[in-house]
Write a protein that holds these residues in place. Structure first.
Motif, PDB file in Angstrom:
ATOM      1  N   LEU A 171       0.813  -1.218   0.000  1.00  0.00           N
ATOM      2  CA  LEU A 171       0.000   0.000   0.000  1.00  0.00           C
ATOM      3  C   LEU A 171       0.845   1.266   0.000  1.00  0.00           C
ATOM      4  O   LEU A 171       0.489   2.256  -0.656  1.00  0.00           O
ATOM      5  N   LEU A 172       1.965   1.264   0.717  1.00  0.00           N
ATOM      6  CA  LEU A 172       2.710   2.498   0.983  1.00  0.00           C
ATOM      7  C   LEU A 172       3.874   2.758   0.044  1.00  0.00           C
ATOM      8  O   LEU A 172       4.404   3.870   0.018  1.00  0.00           O
ATOM      9  N   GLU A 173       4.305   1.773  -0.735  1.00  0.00           N
ATOM     10  CA  GLU A 173       5.418   1.997  -1.660  1.00  0.00           C
ATOM     11  C   GLU A 173       5.071   3.119  -2.635  1.00  0.00           C
ATOM     12  O   GLU A 173       3.985   3.164  -3.197  1.00  0.00           O
ATOM     13  N   GLY A 174       6.021   4.017  -2.809  1.00  0.00           N
ATOM     14  CA  GLY A 174       5.778   5.168  -3.676  1.00  0.00           C
ATOM     15  C   GLY A 174       5.442   6.428  -2.909  1.00  0.00           C
ATOM     16  O   GLY A 174       5.295   7.501  -3.501  1.00  0.00           O
ATOM     17  N   GLU A 175       5.274   6.296  -1.580  1.00  0.00           N
ATOM     18  CA  GLU A 175       4.992   7.426  -0.686  1.00  0.00           C
ATOM     19  C   GLU A 175       3.817   8.262  -1.185  1.00  0.00           C
ATOM     20  O   GLU A 175       2.695   7.763  -1.234  1.00  0.00           O
ATOM     21  N   GLU A 176       4.045   9.512  -1.615  1.00  0.00           N
ATOM     22  CA  GLU A 176       2.927  10.369  -2.045  1.00  0.00           C
ATOM     23  C   GLU A 176       2.168   9.788  -3.234  1.00  0.00           C
ATOM     24  O   GLU A 176       0.986  10.063  -3.427  1.00  0.00           O
ATOM     25  N   ASN A 177       2.839   8.990  -4.054  1.00  0.00           N
ATOM     26  CA  ASN A 177       2.196   8.371  -5.215  1.00  0.00           C
ATOM     27  C   ASN A 177       1.827   6.914  -4.952  1.00  0.00           C
ATOM     28  O   ASN A 177       1.654   6.138  -5.885  1.00  0.00           O
ATOM     29  N   SER A 178       1.683   6.561  -3.699  1.00  0.00           N
ATOM     30  CA  SER A 178       1.439   5.171  -3.330  1.00  0.00           C
ATOM     31  C   SER A 178       0.007   4.754  -3.601  1.00  0.00           C
ATOM     32  O   SER A 178      -0.902   5.582  -3.775  1.00  0.00           O
ATOM     33  N   LEU A 179      -0.202   3.449  -3.607  1.00  0.00           N
ATOM     34  CA  LEU A 179      -1.554   2.884  -3.725  1.00  0.00           C
ATOM     35  C   LEU A 179      -2.416   3.357  -2.571  1.00  0.00           C
ATOM     36  O   LEU A 179      -3.617   3.601  -2.739  1.00  0.00           O
ATOM     37  N   TYR A 180      -1.822   3.500  -1.404  1.00  0.00           N
ATOM     38  CA  TYR A 180      -2.552   3.939  -0.210  1.00  0.00           C
ATOM     39  C   TYR A 180      -3.246   5.284  -0.458  1.00  0.00           C
ATOM     40  O   TYR A 180      -4.450   5.431  -0.228  1.00  0.00           O
ATOM     41  N   PHE A 181      -2.503   6.252  -0.952  1.00  0.00           N
ATOM     42  CA  PHE A 181      -3.088   7.563  -1.191  1.00  0.00           C
ATOM     43  C   PHE A 181      -3.974   7.578  -2.431  1.00  0.00           C
ATOM     44  O   PHE A 181      -4.920   8.361  -2.514  1.00  0.00           O
ATOM     45  N   GLU A 182      -3.690   6.707  -3.376  1.00  0.00           N
ATOM     46  CA  GLU A 182      -4.557   6.572  -4.549  1.00  0.00           C
ATOM     47  C   GLU A 182      -5.946   6.081  -4.126  1.00  0.00           C
ATOM     48  O   GLU A 182      -6.972   6.611  -4.569  1.00  0.00           O
ATOM     49  N   ILE A 183      -5.975   5.066  -3.268  1.00  0.00           N
ATOM     50  CA  ILE A 183      -7.241   4.547  -2.756  1.00  0.00           C
ATOM     51  C   ILE A 183      -7.967   5.619  -1.955  1.00  0.00           C
ATOM     52  O   ILE A 183      -9.183   5.820  -2.103  1.00  0.00           O
ATOM     53  N   ALA A 184      -7.228   6.320  -1.082  1.00  0.00           N
ATOM     54  CA  ALA A 184      -7.839   7.354  -0.245  1.00  0.00           C
ATOM     55  C   ALA A 184      -8.473   8.457  -1.092  1.00  0.00           C
ATOM     56  O   ALA A 184      -9.598   8.891  -0.829  1.00  0.00           O
ATOM     57  N   LYS A 185      -7.756   8.905  -2.126  1.00  0.00           N
ATOM     58  CA  LYS A 185      -8.298   9.938  -3.013  1.00  0.00           C
ATOM     59  C   LYS A 185      -9.567   9.452  -3.702  1.00  0.00           C
ATOM     60  O   LYS A 185     -10.546  10.190  -3.840  1.00  0.00           O
ATOM     61  N   ARG A 186      -9.549   8.196  -4.141  1.00  0.00           N
ATOM     62  CA  ARG A 186     -10.707   7.637  -4.834  1.00  0.00           C
ATOM     63  C   ARG A 186     -11.917   7.561  -3.898  1.00  0.00           C
ATOM     64  O   ARG A 186     -13.038   7.898  -4.287  1.00  0.00           O
ATOM     65  N   GLU A 187     -11.692   7.120  -2.670  1.00  0.00           N
ATOM     66  CA  GLU A 187     -12.789   7.054  -1.698  1.00  0.00           C
ATOM     67  C   GLU A 187     -13.374   8.447  -1.464  1.00  0.00           C
ATOM     68  O   GLU A 187     -14.607   8.617  -1.408  1.00  0.00           O
ATOM     69  N   ASN A 188     -12.501   9.446  -1.337  1.00  0.00           N
ATOM     70  CA  ASN A 188     -12.970  10.815  -1.143  1.00  0.00           C
ATOM     71  C   ASN A 188     -13.763  11.312  -2.354  1.00  0.00           C
ATOM     72  O   ASN A 188     -14.812  11.949  -2.203  1.00  0.00           O
ATOM     73  N   GLU A 189     -13.269  11.035  -3.543  1.00  0.00           N
ATOM     74  CA  GLU A 189     -13.946  11.489  -4.761  1.00  0.00           C
ATOM     75  C   GLU A 189     -15.352  10.905  -4.873  1.00  0.00           C
ATOM     76  O   GLU A 189     -16.305  11.610  -5.242  1.00  0.00           O
ATOM     77  N   LYS A 190     -15.487   9.620  -4.571  1.00  0.00           N
ATOM     78  CA  LYS A 190     -16.811   8.991  -4.635  1.00  0.00           C
ATOM     79  C   LYS A 190     -17.741   9.573  -3.575  1.00  0.00           C
ATOM     80  O   LYS A 190     -18.925   9.802  -3.828  1.00  0.00           O
ATOM     81  N   ALA A 191     -17.202   9.837  -2.393  1.00  0.00           N
ATOM     82  CA  ALA A 191     -18.017  10.420  -1.328  1.00  0.00           C
ATOM     83  C   ALA A 191     -18.437  11.848  -1.671  1.00  0.00           C
ATOM     84  O   ALA A 191     -19.558  12.265  -1.364  1.00  0.00           O
ATOM     85  N   ILE A 192     -17.540  12.599  -2.313  1.00  0.00           N
ATOM     86  CA  ILE A 192     -17.882  13.959  -2.737  1.00  0.00           C
ATOM     87  C   ILE A 192     -19.029  13.926  -3.740  1.00  0.00           C
ATOM     88  O   ILE A 192     -19.959  14.736  -3.683  1.00  0.00           O
TER      89      ILE A 192
END
Length: 341
Positions: free
Chosen positions: A246-267
């Motif tokens: 999840l965390l490899e890539g730091e700012e460009n990681s899967l972790y933050f990609e998933i988080a952004k996607r969850e936020n976008e759907k909720a918005i």
């Protein structure tokens, strides 16, 4: 049935499953003594900018909260948290089971403030009363709010003034850090908190959380404390393999990609629902949307949708919580909006 119940109702993200599969036939030592755990700890240290931090892996959030917070406290000490805080409401007295008190502070929106902490400090007079020694917050809050940098800095100042440790429950930390307009980074959290955890269970992992001890004071005998509390997983690498993926890539990681996607759907959910005339219970921040809905309409929705009825609002309506997960689809949101018309 369409699920908006939680962000952990699904299994793992395919990339996390792939990482588990690739490591499946590799032999390693147990209880976190493996190269996956070492590599993930190094990755997290680099990401937060603290090379002296210690990282430990827990199966779930309640386990992480109870073991870490009680390790900070002596038997006559307690922890301050909002009245809506997870350790007060949803962990079945886990802190109290260890003999420590939870001081529940009143808040307007689920965010703890210095004023609320100061009020709790007045409960301690002398050796006849329990001493507040730690503060526990969640980010985002249980009500879906996100702390701003200035709010966290004020909490830190208040904690320093009163000799309190600052702990952050990060079950949904990724969604807080990727919310549009946030001014908080994970390095800010590592700088301001004595300990916090990076939650994986609600952001694409099968299970698992990475506890980060920023204050070296807590690392003494922590593995003993984990073992005594049932916190060690024999196949410990099962957590670090997932967190590393999840965390490899730091700012460009899967972790933050998933988080952004969850936020976008909720918005999208909150925007379209308010267009239909529904009102939000609280301002919307992160992947949780709290909506006021007529009770009869709720019964109708429950035939086809799973969601949490959060709290009564008045005699005829209640607040429901709609949560976007890593795989929430637009057609599922479309179906919800159609049903709400």
């Amino acid at each position: 049935m369409i699920y908006f119940l939680s962000d952990y109702s699904l299994g793992a993200h395919p990339q996390v499953l792939k990482a588990l599969e690739e490591s499946n036939f590799e032999h390693t030592d147990g209880y976190g003594h493996d190269h996956f755990s070492d590599e993930c700890e190094a990755l997290i240290r680099k990401m937060i900018g603290k090379e002296d931090a210690k990282v430990y892996f827990f199966v779930g959030g309640t386990q992480a909260n109870v073991i870490t917070i009680t390790s900070m406290l002596r038997p006559y000490e307690g922890v301050i948290t909002p009245r809506t805080g997870h350790i007060y409401v949803h962990e079945t007295g886990g802190i109290e089971m260890h003999g420590n008190r939870v001081f529940a502070a009143e808040t307007d929106d689920g965010k703890l403030t210095p004023a609320a902490i100061e009020k709790m400090m007045l409960l301690h007079e002398d050796e006849h009363t329990v001493i507040p020694r730690a503060v526990s917050i969640t980010n985002p809050t249980e009500n879906g709010g996100v702390y701003r940098l200035e709010e966290l800095e004020e909490l830190r100042k208040c904690c320093d003034k009163n000799g309190l440790y600052l702990y952050m429950d990060g079950a949904r930390l990724g969604t807080a850090l990727t919310w549009p307009g946030t001014n908080v980074t994970i390095r800010d959290i590592a700088r301001l908190c004595d300990a916090f955890y990076i939650g994986g269970t609600k952001l694409g992992a099968l299970f698992g959380e990475a506890m980060v001890l920023c204050n070296p004071e807590f690392d003494r005998d922590f593995r003993y404390i984990m073992k005594r509390g049932g916190g060690h997983l024999a196949k410990g690498r099962l957590i670090s393999v997932q967190m590393k993926a999840l965390l490899e890539g730091e700012e460009n990681s899967l972790y933050f990609e998933i988080a952004k996607r969850e936020n976008e759907k909720a918005i999208r959910i909150s925007t379209e629902i308010t267009k239909l005339g529904y009102k939000l219970w609280l301002p919307h921040e992160t992947n949780q949307v709290f909506v006021i809905v007529d009770n009869k309409k709720i019964e109708e929705l429950q035939k086809n949708f799973m969601f949490y009825v959060w709290t009564p609002f008045d005699e005829t309506s209640s607040v429901i919580r709609l949560v976007a997960n890593w795989n929430t689809k637009d057609e599922e949101i479309d179906a919800l909006l159609e049903a709400l018309k």
